[in-house]
Design a protein around this motif. Sequence first.
Motif: not given
Length: 335
Positions: A253, A289-290, A292, A312-313, A316, A319
């Motif tokens: 992350c 995994l994440r 931003t 990335m979606t 997740d 998701y």
Amino acid sequence: AQNKAKCKAVVSTQSTGTEECAISNLSLRGNGMTCEHLALFCAGLTHNKSIIKLSLHNNNIGDDGVITLAKSLRLNRTLLTLNLSHNHITDKGTKAIAEVLTALTLSHEEIVARRKLISESKVSTSADEPPTTPGGRAKERPGSNSRSGSHTALDKKGKGGASGKAGKKQDKIDKPSAKDGRKSENKGTKDDKRKGTTDSKSKSKSKGPAGKKYQEEKEQEPETVEFQNPLIEANLSETDGKIVVPGNYALTCVNLNSNKISNSGVTNLYKALHYQDNVTMRRGVKGLLRLTLKNNQLDISSKHYADLMEMMTRRDPFYEQPLLEEDNSNATTAT
């Protein structure tokens, strides 16, 4: 001066390596840290094995600080979550992070450290093995089961003559009678029964509510994944005389909100994650995994940004793929 003292204190604490002072979640947000302060901290982060979450939110580390941090992430395989929001990071710093996530070419210092680790592992394994002769056979240590010539000569004498008869008589005396054998067997069975009853009682006690609760808690504990030292990584390759190892696939992350990242930085991040999709995830390791990137100087409508967000979606872990709507155009209504 206070920030330098804080960084030195954290480094000295982590360098001891004891479990009592191990820090897992570390927040250095809002301390006005610069690249100079971060360099002291990164010196201890390279080989740290306890910090899994690090927050550097709202500091002033800039691109130079991120480059210094990226160097420590080349060998660190413990850190999972990294917050770099509000740090004036541009595409230059973003490129350094993206390069850490892809294949890494070992430097001269890292190659020397790699050879040292390999030699130490060979010495430790050879110390556990028994000594061998030049022919490849293991040396017999004194006091082994090999029989000397004097013993064999005595055995031959014992087979015939008076000495042989005396040996037979002695064997008869040493042999227990059938009755004695049965008695000893009966005693053994009684002892085993007694032991069995005590073991069953102890097991029944442990299977109480407290034992069940402990077993349930043990099953619910997450499995800790220990990553191999990247310097002795098995999946390495050689290109043009240089040793290349997989990048940092432990980091899961990264927060890069509210920085100065443009489309060029997004392109570098997209290439890094595309590499992880094709190489790292094939080995069963998921990698990042994440990610931003809110409130940056990038074009949200660009292709690389859209592909990056879609990638990335899918990565997740929380998701859930939306269900396809049923086509009711050909449905007939009952009259």
